[in-house]
Design a protein around this motif. Structure first.
Motif, PDB file in Angstrom:
ATOM      1  N   ASP A 174      57.429  79.283 -22.735  1.00 26.53           N
ATOM      2  CA  ASP A 174      57.380  77.839 -22.962  1.00 26.53           C
ATOM      3  C   ASP A 174      58.610  77.200 -22.315  1.00 26.53           C
ATOM      4  N   ASP A 175      58.862  75.944 -22.634  1.00 25.65           N
ATOM      5  CA  ASP A 175      59.960  75.229 -21.966  1.00 25.65           C
ATOM      6  C   ASP A 175      61.241  75.151 -22.788  1.00 25.65           C
ATOM      7  N   SER A 176      61.349  75.990 -23.828  1.00 24.52           N
ATOM      8  CA  SER A 176      62.563  75.964 -24.641  1.00 24.52           C
ATOM      9  C   SER A 176      63.062  77.380 -24.909  1.00 24.52           C
ATOM     10  N   PRO A 177      63.902  77.921 -24.033  1.00 33.56           N
ATOM     11  CA  PRO A 177      64.402  79.272 -24.229  1.00 33.56           C
ATOM     12  C   PRO A 177      65.390  79.401 -25.383  1.00 33.56           C
ATOM     13  N   SER A 178      65.801  78.275 -25.942  1.00 31.24           N
ATOM     14  CA  SER A 178      66.744  78.344 -27.055  1.00 31.24           C
ATOM     15  C   SER A 178      66.031  78.127 -28.391  1.00 31.24           C
ATOM     16  N   GLU A 179      65.757  76.870 -28.721  1.00 30.69           N
ATOM     17  CA  GLU A 179      65.188  76.564 -30.035  1.00 30.69           C
ATOM     18  C   GLU A 179      63.683  76.345 -29.962  1.00 30.69           C
ATOM     19  N   GLU A 180      62.950  77.046 -30.823  1.00 33.74           N
ATOM     20  CA  GLU A 180      61.494  76.874 -30.865  1.00 33.74           C
ATOM     21  C   GLU A 180      61.121  75.446 -31.244  1.00 33.74           C
ATOM     22  N   ALA A 181      61.943  74.819 -32.066  1.00 30.73           N
ATOM     23  CA  ALA A 181      61.661  73.450 -32.506  1.00 30.73           C
ATOM     24  C   ALA A 181      61.664  72.461 -31.339  1.00 30.73           C
ATOM     25  N   ASP A 182      62.295  72.829 -30.233  1.00 32.24           N
ATOM     26  CA  ASP A 182      62.390  71.930 -29.076  1.00 32.24           C
ATOM     27  C   ASP A 182      61.277  72.139 -28.056  1.00 32.24           C
ATOM     28  N   VAL A 183      60.338  73.028 -28.356  1.00 33.19           N
ATOM     29  CA  VAL A 183      59.252  73.306 -27.410  1.00 33.19           C
ATOM     30  C   VAL A 183      58.351  72.085 -27.260  1.00 33.19           C
ATOM     31  N   SER A 184      58.120  71.686 -26.014  1.00 35.42           N
ATOM     32  CA  SER A 184      57.173  70.598 -25.745  1.00 35.42           C
ATOM     33  C   SER A 184      56.036  71.047 -24.833  1.00 35.42           C
ATOM     34  N   LYS A 185      56.253  72.145 -24.106  1.00 27.68           N
ATOM     35  CA  LYS A 185      55.215  72.659 -23.206  1.00 27.68           C
ATOM     36  C   LYS A 185      55.021  74.153 -23.477  1.00 27.68           C
ATOM     37  N   THR A 186      53.807  74.526 -23.825  1.00 23.78           N
ATOM     38  CA  THR A 186      53.483  75.917 -24.161  1.00 23.78           C
ATOM     39  C   THR A 186      52.685  76.544 -23.013  1.00 23.78           C
ATOM     40  N   TYR A 187      53.394  77.006 -22.009  1.00 21.24           N
ATOM     41  CA  TYR A 187      52.763  77.466 -20.784  1.00 21.24           C
ATOM     42  C   TYR A 187      51.771  78.612 -21.007  1.00 21.24           C
ATOM     43  N   VAL A 188      52.187  79.626 -21.765  1.00 19.41           N
ATOM     44  CA  VAL A 188      51.323  80.785 -21.966  1.00 19.41           C
ATOM     45  C   VAL A 188      50.100  80.414 -22.804  1.00 19.41           C
ATOM     46  N   GLU A 189      50.308  79.694 -23.882  1.00 24.12           N
ATOM     47  CA  GLU A 189      49.180  79.265 -24.708  1.00 24.12           C
ATOM     48  C   GLU A 189      48.202  78.414 -23.906  1.00 24.12           C
ATOM     49  N   ASP A 190      48.727  77.498 -23.114  1.00 26.89           N
ATOM     50  CA  ASP A 190      47.865  76.632 -22.301  1.00 26.89           C
ATOM     51  C   ASP A 190      47.050  77.450 -21.310  1.00 26.89           C
ATOM     52  N   ALA A 191      47.684  78.463 -20.721  1.00 28.47           N
ATOM     53  CA  ALA A 191      46.975  79.309 -19.759  1.00 28.47           C
ATOM     54  C   ALA A 191      45.843  80.082 -20.434  1.00 28.47           C
ATOM     55  N   ILE A 192      46.125  80.664 -21.596  1.00 26.12           N
ATOM     56  CA  ILE A 192      45.094  81.429 -22.307  1.00 26.12           C
ATOM     57  C   ILE A 192      43.967  80.512 -22.766  1.00 26.12           C
ATOM     58  N   ASN A 193      44.319  79.348 -23.293  1.00 28.59           N
ATOM     59  CA  ASN A 193      43.290  78.410 -23.757  1.00 28.59           C
ATOM     60  C   ASN A 193      42.361  78.009 -22.615  1.00 28.59           C
ATOM     61  N   ALA A 194      42.927  77.792 -21.434  1.00 28.38           N
ATOM     62  CA  ALA A 194      42.112  77.435 -20.274  1.00 28.38           C
ATOM     63  C   ALA A 194      41.153  78.576 -19.928  1.00 28.38           C
ATOM     64  N   LEU A 195      41.657  79.795 -19.934  1.00 30.48           N
ATOM     65  CA  LEU A 195      40.821  80.951 -19.608  1.00 30.48           C
ATOM     66  C   LEU A 195      39.717  81.143 -20.640  1.00 30.48           C
ATOM     67  N   LEU A 196      40.025  80.921 -21.905  1.00 26.46           N
ATOM     68  CA  LEU A 196      39.010  81.022 -22.950  1.00 26.46           C
ATOM     69  C   LEU A 196      37.926  79.965 -22.792  1.00 26.46           C
ATOM     70  N   ASP A 197      38.281  78.840 -22.174  1.00 23.73           N
ATOM     71  CA  ASP A 197      37.311  77.767 -21.907  1.00 23.73           C
ATOM     72  C   ASP A 197      36.598  77.955 -20.574  1.00 23.73           C
ATOM     73  N   GLY A 198      36.880  79.084 -19.913  1.00 21.14           N
ATOM     74  CA  GLY A 198      36.235  79.354 -18.641  1.00 21.14           C
ATOM     75  C   GLY A 198      36.833  78.595 -17.471  1.00 21.14           C
ATOM     76  N   LYS A 199      38.078  78.141 -17.619  1.00 19.11           N
ATOM     77  CA  LYS A 199      38.756  77.374 -16.577  1.00 19.11           C
ATOM     78  C   LYS A 199      39.973  78.135 -16.072  1.00 19.11           C
ATOM     79  N   LYS A 200      40.521  77.669 -14.975  1.00 20.67           N
ATOM     80  CA  LYS A 200      41.773  78.195 -14.462  1.00 20.67           C
ATOM     81  C   LYS A 200      42.927  77.424 -15.081  1.00 20.67           C
ATOM     82  N   PRO A 201      44.055  78.070 -15.353  1.00 20.55           N
ATOM     83  CA  PRO A 201      45.215  77.353 -15.897  1.00 20.55           C
ATOM     84  C   PRO A 201      45.693  76.249 -14.951  1.00 20.55           C
ATOM     85  N   ALA A 202      46.074  75.118 -15.528  1.00 22.61           N
ATOM     86  CA  ALA A 202      46.612  74.016 -14.720  1.00 22.61           C
ATOM     87  C   ALA A 202      47.990  74.377 -14.173  1.00 22.61           C
ATOM     88  N   VAL A 203      48.771  75.083 -14.974  1.00 21.32           N
ATOM     89  CA  VAL A 203      50.095  75.564 -14.560  1.00 21.32           C
ATOM     90  C   VAL A 203      50.017  77.077 -14.454  1.00 21.32           C
TER      91      VAL A 203
END
Length: 208
Positions: free
Chosen positions: A164-193
């Motif tokens: 994600d975009d916060s290597p320090s505090e989890e509370a500061d995460v605003s972009k979940t790159y890995v989750e977004d990629a998996i969600n896209a694949l589960l929907d039959g799409k390619k990841p946007a990032v």
């Protein structure tokens, strides 16, 4: 004198750039779109684990990580949550520790067993003693993530990099790159990032 100093400085910069480029070229590894290579490595439970062991998997979240890196420790709970959230949906986490234990004794298998048990890992935690898997994938940091998607009998690399975009505090995460990629694949799409620079400790490589 100034010209000489500038010339020396220029030469040093050139040598440094060539050195970095040479190091990177030795460890290029996989790119997004490549077919991932399989592997078989020892797990903390004493068994050998391979990607072929997961017949029902739709893909994998392969994460190169370790016991000792502060960044890996900060991401530890998030890695556990990733596995809990997505292993049942067909994308289990496979964690791999590639660090040279002569440089990081805290990453030895016995220490990995202790960490896995104490933290309640729900995923395999594998030891890459020869560092062949890390090199084949092109991992450079801990943590460093590769999201793989099954296409028939092949595993295609769909995302590489940071969790994600916060290597320090989890509370500061605003972009979940890995989750977004998996969600896209589960929907039959390619990841946007498809890639984000991994931020973490440098993998401790064996001396040549």
């Amino acid at each position: 004198m100034k010209k000489s100093m500038l010339l020396i400085t220029g030469l040093l910069v050139t040598v440094a750039v060539l050195f970095v480029n040479a190091m990177e070229s030795e460890n290029d590894g996989l790119e997004v779109g490549d077919v991932a290579t399989g592997f078989e490595l020892p797990n903390v439970d004493g068994k050998m684990v391979s990607l072929d062991s997961y017949k029902d998997a739709k893909g994998f979240v392969v994460i190169f990580t370790c016991n000792t890196c502060p960044y890996a420790k900060l991401y530890e709970q998030r890695i556990i949550e990733l596995d809990k959230k997505y292993s049942g949906k067909g994308f289990p986490v496979i964690a791999i520790n590639p660090n040279d234990i002569s440089k990081q004794p805290g990453d030895a298998m016995e220490k990995m067993k202790e960490r896995s048990s104490a933290k309640g890992y729900t995923f395999p935690y594998l030891r890459d003693d020869e560092q062949n898997v890390a090199r084949a994938y092109g991992a450079t940091k801990t943590p460093h993530v590769y999201v793989l998607n099954k296409e028939g009998n092949k595993l295609r690399v769909e995302y590489i990099g940071a969790i994600d975009d916060s290597p320090s505090e989890e509370a500061d995460v605003s972009k979940t790159y890995v989750e977004d990629a998996i969600n896209a694949l589960l929907d039959g799409k390619k990841p946007a990032v498809t890639s984000k620079r991994a931020i973490g400790c440098t993998i401790k490589w064996k001396d040549a």
